[in-house]
Scaffold this motif. Structure first.
Motif, PDB file in Angstrom:
ATOM      1  N   ASN A  98       0.824  -1.192   0.000  1.00 20.37           N
ATOM      2  CA  ASN A  98       0.000   0.000   0.000  1.00 20.37           C
ATOM      3  C   ASN A  98       0.876   1.267   0.000  1.00 20.37           C
ATOM      4  O   ASN A  98       0.665   2.193  -0.783  1.00 20.37           O
ATOM      5  CB  ASN A  98      -0.877  -0.074   1.261  1.00 20.37           C
ATOM      6  CG  ASN A  98      -1.899   1.012   1.343  1.00 20.37           C
ATOM      7  OD1 ASN A  98      -2.354   1.499   0.323  1.00 20.37           O
ATOM      8  ND2 ASN A  98      -2.242   1.413   2.557  1.00 20.37           N
ATOM      9  N   VAL A  99       1.887   1.262   0.843  1.00 14.98           N
ATOM     10  CA  VAL A  99       2.805   2.403   0.922  1.00 14.98           C
ATOM     11  C   VAL A  99       3.633   2.525  -0.369  1.00 14.98           C
ATOM     12  O   VAL A  99       3.756   3.605  -0.939  1.00 14.98           O
ATOM     13  CB  VAL A  99       3.726   2.276   2.157  1.00 14.98           C
ATOM     14  CG1 VAL A  99       4.838   3.306   2.127  1.00 14.98           C
ATOM     15  CG2 VAL A  99       2.904   2.412   3.438  1.00 14.98           C
ATOM     16  N   GLY A 117       1.599   3.641  -3.292  1.00 13.82           N
ATOM     17  CA  GLY A 117       1.291   5.061  -3.122  1.00 13.82           C
ATOM     18  C   GLY A 117       2.440   5.922  -3.620  1.00 13.82           C
ATOM     19  O   GLY A 117       2.236   6.947  -4.272  1.00 13.82           O
ATOM     20  N   GLN A 118       3.661   5.476  -3.352  1.00 14.47           N
ATOM     21  CA  GLN A 118       4.835   6.208  -3.827  1.00 14.47           C
ATOM     22  C   GLN A 118       4.906   6.160  -5.351  1.00 14.47           C
ATOM     23  O   GLN A 118       5.214   7.160  -6.010  1.00 14.47           O
ATOM     24  CB  GLN A 118       6.114   5.606  -3.218  1.00 14.47           C
ATOM     25  CG  GLN A 118       6.228   5.884  -1.718  1.00 14.47           C
ATOM     26  CD  GLN A 118       7.336   5.094  -1.033  1.00 14.47           C
ATOM     27  OE1 GLN A 118       7.944   4.207  -1.633  1.00 14.47           O
ATOM     28  NE2 GLN A 118       7.586   5.395   0.226  1.00 14.47           N
ATOM     29  N   ALA A 172       2.331   5.705  -7.374  1.00 17.25           N
ATOM     30  CA  ALA A 172       1.216   6.513  -7.889  1.00 17.25           C
ATOM     31  C   ALA A 172       1.555   8.000  -7.837  1.00 17.25           C
ATOM     32  O   ALA A 172       1.192   8.758  -8.737  1.00 17.25           O
ATOM     33  CB  ALA A 172      -0.051   6.237  -7.077  1.00 17.25           C
ATOM     34  N   ASP A 173       2.260   8.386  -6.791  1.00 21.05           N
ATOM     35  CA  ASP A 173       2.653   9.782  -6.655  1.00 21.05           C
ATOM     36  C   ASP A 173       3.570  10.199  -7.809  1.00 21.05           C
ATOM     37  O   ASP A 173       3.420  11.275  -8.388  1.00 21.05           O
ATOM     38  CB  ASP A 173       3.358   9.982  -5.306  1.00 21.05           C
ATOM     39  CG  ASP A 173       3.763  11.427  -5.081  1.00 21.05           C
ATOM     40  OD1 ASP A 173       2.883  12.303  -5.192  1.00 21.05           O
ATOM     41  OD2 ASP A 173       4.944  11.683  -4.805  1.00 21.05           O
ATOM     42  N   ALA A 205       1.383  10.382 -10.883  1.00 24.70           N
ATOM     43  CA  ALA A 205       0.470  11.524 -10.779  1.00 24.70           C
ATOM     44  C   ALA A 205       1.193  12.822 -11.131  1.00 24.70           C
ATOM     45  O   ALA A 205       0.652  13.686 -11.820  1.00 24.70           O
ATOM     46  CB  ALA A 205      -0.108  11.609  -9.366  1.00 24.70           C
ATOM     47  N   ARG A 206       2.432  12.946 -10.663  1.00 23.28           N
ATOM     48  CA  ARG A 206       3.203  14.158 -10.946  1.00 23.28           C
ATOM     49  C   ARG A 206       3.651  14.205 -12.402  1.00 23.28           C
ATOM     50  O   ARG A 206       3.722  15.263 -13.015  1.00 23.28           O
ATOM     51  CB  ARG A 206       4.417  14.252 -10.017  1.00 23.28           C
ATOM     52  CG  ARG A 206       4.020  14.609  -8.586  1.00 23.28           C
ATOM     53  CD  ARG A 206       5.172  14.424  -7.619  1.00 23.28           C
ATOM     54  NE  ARG A 206       4.700  14.390  -6.237  1.00 23.28           N
ATOM     55  CZ  ARG A 206       4.592  15.468  -5.454  1.00 23.28           C
ATOM     56  NH1 ARG A 206       4.930  16.651  -5.913  1.00 23.28           N
ATOM     57  NH2 ARG A 206       4.154  15.350  -4.224  1.00 23.28           N
ATOM     58  N   TYR A 250      -4.832  12.199 -11.049  1.00 22.04           N
ATOM     59  CA  TYR A 250      -4.980  11.534  -9.758  1.00 22.04           C
ATOM     60  C   TYR A 250      -5.140  10.033 -10.002  1.00 22.04           C
ATOM     61  O   TYR A 250      -5.993   9.611 -10.782  1.00 22.04           O
ATOM     62  CB  TYR A 250      -6.186  12.082  -8.988  1.00 22.04           C
ATOM     63  CG  TYR A 250      -6.372  11.418  -7.644  1.00 22.04           C
ATOM     64  CD1 TYR A 250      -5.451  11.614  -6.618  1.00 22.04           C
ATOM     65  CD2 TYR A 250      -7.442  10.564  -7.412  1.00 22.04           C
ATOM     66  CE1 TYR A 250      -5.597  10.988  -5.390  1.00 22.04           C
ATOM     67  CE2 TYR A 250      -7.601   9.933  -6.178  1.00 22.04           C
ATOM     68  CZ  TYR A 250      -6.670  10.149  -5.167  1.00 22.04           C
ATOM     69  OH  TYR A 250      -6.813   9.529  -3.967  1.00 22.04           O
ATOM     70  N   LEU A 300      -6.238   4.430  -5.958  1.00 20.15           N
ATOM     71  CA  LEU A 300      -5.507   3.325  -5.338  1.00 20.15           C
ATOM     72  C   LEU A 300      -6.431   2.368  -4.591  1.00 20.15           C
ATOM     73  O   LEU A 300      -7.046   2.746  -3.607  1.00 20.15           O
ATOM     74  CB  LEU A 300      -4.484   3.876  -4.341  1.00 20.15           C
ATOM     75  CG  LEU A 300      -3.347   4.690  -4.927  1.00 20.15           C
ATOM     76  CD1 LEU A 300      -2.499   5.284  -3.825  1.00 20.15           C
ATOM     77  CD2 LEU A 300      -2.486   3.815  -5.821  1.00 20.15           C
ATOM     78  N   GLY A 347      -0.621   6.241   2.854  1.00 17.95           N
ATOM     79  CA  GLY A 347       0.387   5.891   1.866  1.00 17.95           C
ATOM     80  C   GLY A 347       0.096   6.591   0.546  1.00 17.95           C
ATOM     81  O   GLY A 347       0.929   6.647  -0.344  1.00 17.95           O
ATOM     82  N   ASP A 348      -1.128   7.110   0.411  1.00 12.69           N
ATOM     83  CA  ASP A 348      -1.480   7.847  -0.803  1.00 12.69           C
ATOM     84  C   ASP A 348      -0.969   9.265  -0.658  1.00 12.69           C
ATOM     85  O   ASP A 348      -1.610  10.120  -0.068  1.00 12.69           O
ATOM     86  CB  ASP A 348      -3.004   7.842  -1.013  1.00 12.69           C
ATOM     87  CG  ASP A 348      -3.384   8.438  -2.363  1.00 12.69           C
ATOM     88  OD1 ASP A 348      -2.489   8.982  -3.044  1.00 12.69           O
ATOM     89  OD2 ASP A 348      -4.559   8.357  -2.747  1.00 12.69           O
ATOM     90  N   ILE A 349       0.239   9.483  -1.202  1.00 12.32           N
ATOM     91  CA  ILE A 349       0.907  10.770  -0.993  1.00 12.32           C
ATOM     92  C   ILE A 349       0.809  11.677  -2.213  1.00 12.32           C
ATOM     93  O   ILE A 349       1.552  12.649  -2.339  1.00 12.32           O
ATOM     94  CB  ILE A 349       2.398  10.547  -0.617  1.00 12.32           C
ATOM     95  CG1 ILE A 349       3.078   9.662  -1.673  1.00 12.32           C
ATOM     96  CG2 ILE A 349       2.512   9.914   0.762  1.00 12.32           C
ATOM     97  CD1 ILE A 349       4.586   9.574  -1.499  1.00 12.32           C
ATOM     98  N   GLN A 350      -0.121  11.371  -3.130  1.00 18.67           N
ATOM     99  CA  GLN A 350      -0.288  12.216  -4.309  1.00 18.67           C
ATOM    100  C   GLN A 350      -0.700  13.616  -3.872  1.00 18.67           C
ATOM    101  O   GLN A 350      -1.450  13.786  -2.922  1.00 18.67           O
ATOM    102  CB  GLN A 350      -1.379  11.644  -5.216  1.00 18.67           C
ATOM    103  CG  GLN A 350      -1.067  10.258  -5.744  1.00 18.67           C
ATOM    104  CD  GLN A 350      -2.215   9.721  -6.568  1.00 18.67           C
ATOM    105  OE1 GLN A 350      -2.420  10.145  -7.691  1.00 18.67           O
ATOM    106  NE2 GLN A 350      -2.970   8.781  -6.013  1.00 18.67           N
ATOM    107  N   PRO A 351      -0.216  14.650  -4.610  1.00 18.38           N
ATOM    108  CA  PRO A 351      -0.563  16.028  -4.248  1.00 18.38           C
ATOM    109  C   PRO A 351      -2.080  16.207  -4.095  1.00 18.38           C
ATOM    110  O   PRO A 351      -2.543  16.876  -3.171  1.00 18.38           O
ATOM    111  CB  PRO A 351      -0.037  16.848  -5.434  1.00 18.38           C
ATOM    112  CG  PRO A 351       0.966  15.990  -6.117  1.00 18.38           C
ATOM    113  CD  PRO A 351       0.658  14.574  -5.795  1.00 18.38           C
ATOM    114  N   ALA A 381      -4.363  14.027  -3.203  1.00 16.09           N
ATOM    115  CA  ALA A 381      -4.907  13.391  -1.999  1.00 16.09           C
ATOM    116  C   ALA A 381      -4.715  14.317  -0.807  1.00 16.09           C
ATOM    117  O   ALA A 381      -5.626  14.504   0.006  1.00 16.09           O
ATOM    118  CB  ALA A 381      -4.227  12.050  -1.760  1.00 16.09           C
TER     119      ALA A 381
END
Lengths: 206, 124
Positions: free
Chosen positions: A23-24, A27-28, A30-31, A34-35, A40, A43, B83-87, B89
């Motif tokens: 999950n963590v 998330g990294q 996806a970040d 996303a950037r 968006y 997840l 854990g969802d660290i997207q801007p 979110a």
């Protein structure tokens, strides 16, 4: 169930820990995506299971649209733990992806391949790194290999020569909000690595 | 009186990690919840004046909990731990009334820093 099968199953705590770590890490990843795309990424909760070679097909077919996919796989290894990351991309995603990436060239097989490689390096790289960081293993990544373009999920599985009976599989489904882009990332650890990675997990649970 | 603090996360591993990251000697009455619905229930019962809230959860996710807190005007100070660290979110949860955002895996000093910053933790 024999003693061997017993040793190859996960306890609830282990599964929970794998899920949280994934999950963590996802998330990294996806970040990063996303950037890169200015979107968006939705997840879901990742799936963690011990699967057999015959269930691999089900894991793949159950995740995404099964016909018209393109896929990349990339091996990783570190501290006695090895595995393959498999990214299965829905072909319908490419036109939206090209737009988001500002890809100006023709969207032929070469163009799609370029996009596929870009996205997979971001998602696979960040995810493997994220998991490694948490279990204190530094993974080295091998060169990515294209498994197929515009093929059926069945073809991906058939092309592999499975010499394992049961292994740890982590499935992550990525979807991007408001556009038609989805893919599945499947992390498969080698059978020999399971004991070692479980040990790292137990250390975290302690 | 001990401060009612709630940790709401579907992962027992994450709940344990969160508990370990709380400042030592902090006088609290700690409650755990395994999903958003359970969490919201606990908040309604006054068990979460300070809430450490995960986002990705079954039954009801963290966004749902934040919306309900706002709708029912519940007295909870929410720190999202995700854990969802997207801007996006981070922006969304702040808009929904979350006080702060802590990224997972949680850094042991981070919770203390934030609690001090918002004056929840005056002296330990």
């Amino acid at each position: 169930m024999g003693a061997y099968a017993m040793t190859m199953s996960l306890t609830e705590d282990q599964r929970d820990c794998y899920q949280e770590i994934t999950n963590v890490a996802m998330g990294q990843a996806a970040d990063r995506l996303a950037r890169l795309l200015n979107v968006y990424v939705i997840l879901p909760i990742p799936k963690v299971n011990m699967i057999s070679a015959s269930e691999l097909h089900m894991a793949l077919a159950g995740t995404t649209v099964s016909d018209n996919v393109s896929a990349v796989c990339q091996g990783f290894i570190g501290s006695g733990i090895a595995g393959e990351a498999l990214l299965v991309f829905n072909d319908a995603s490419f036109s939206d992806l090209a737009q988001l990436m500002n890809y100006k060239g023709p969207l032929d097989r070469h163009g799609e391949l370029e996009l596929l490689m870009d996205v997979s390096s971001v998602l696979i790289g960040a995810c493997i790194h994220g998991i490694g960081e948490q279990i204190e293993v530094s993974f080295n990544q091998c060169h990515p290999v294209v498994l197929g373009q515009h093929c059926h999920v069945d073809d991906l599985v058939k092309s592999g020569n499975h010499q394992w009976s049961q292994t740890l599989a982590i499935e992550i489904h990525y979807e991007i909000e408001d556009v038609n882009i989805s893919c599945d990332l499947l992390l498969l650890f080698t059978e020999d690595s399971v004991a070692k990675i479980n040990q790292q997990i137990d250390y975290l649970l302690d | 009186m001990a401060l009612p603090v709630l940790i709401c996360d579907d992962s027992s591993f994450a709940r344990k990690q969160m508990k370990r990251a709380l400042p030592e000697g902090w006088d609290i009455d700690l409650t755990f919840a395994g999903n958003g619905l359970e969490g919201l229930d606990a908040i309604r019962q006054g068990k979460g004046e300070v809430v450490f809230l995960d986002l990705t959860m079954p039954e009801m996710d963290g966004y749902g909990v934040l919306e309900a807190i706002r709708k029912e005007d519940l007295p909870a100070m929410v720190i999202v731990v995700s854990g969802d660290i997207q801007p996006d979110a981070q922006e969304r949860v702040k808009k929904l009334g979350a006080m702060a955002f802590i990224k997972k895996p949680i850094d042991v000093k981070k919770a203390t820093e934030i609690l001090t910053e918002f004056g929840i933790l005056s002296e330990v």
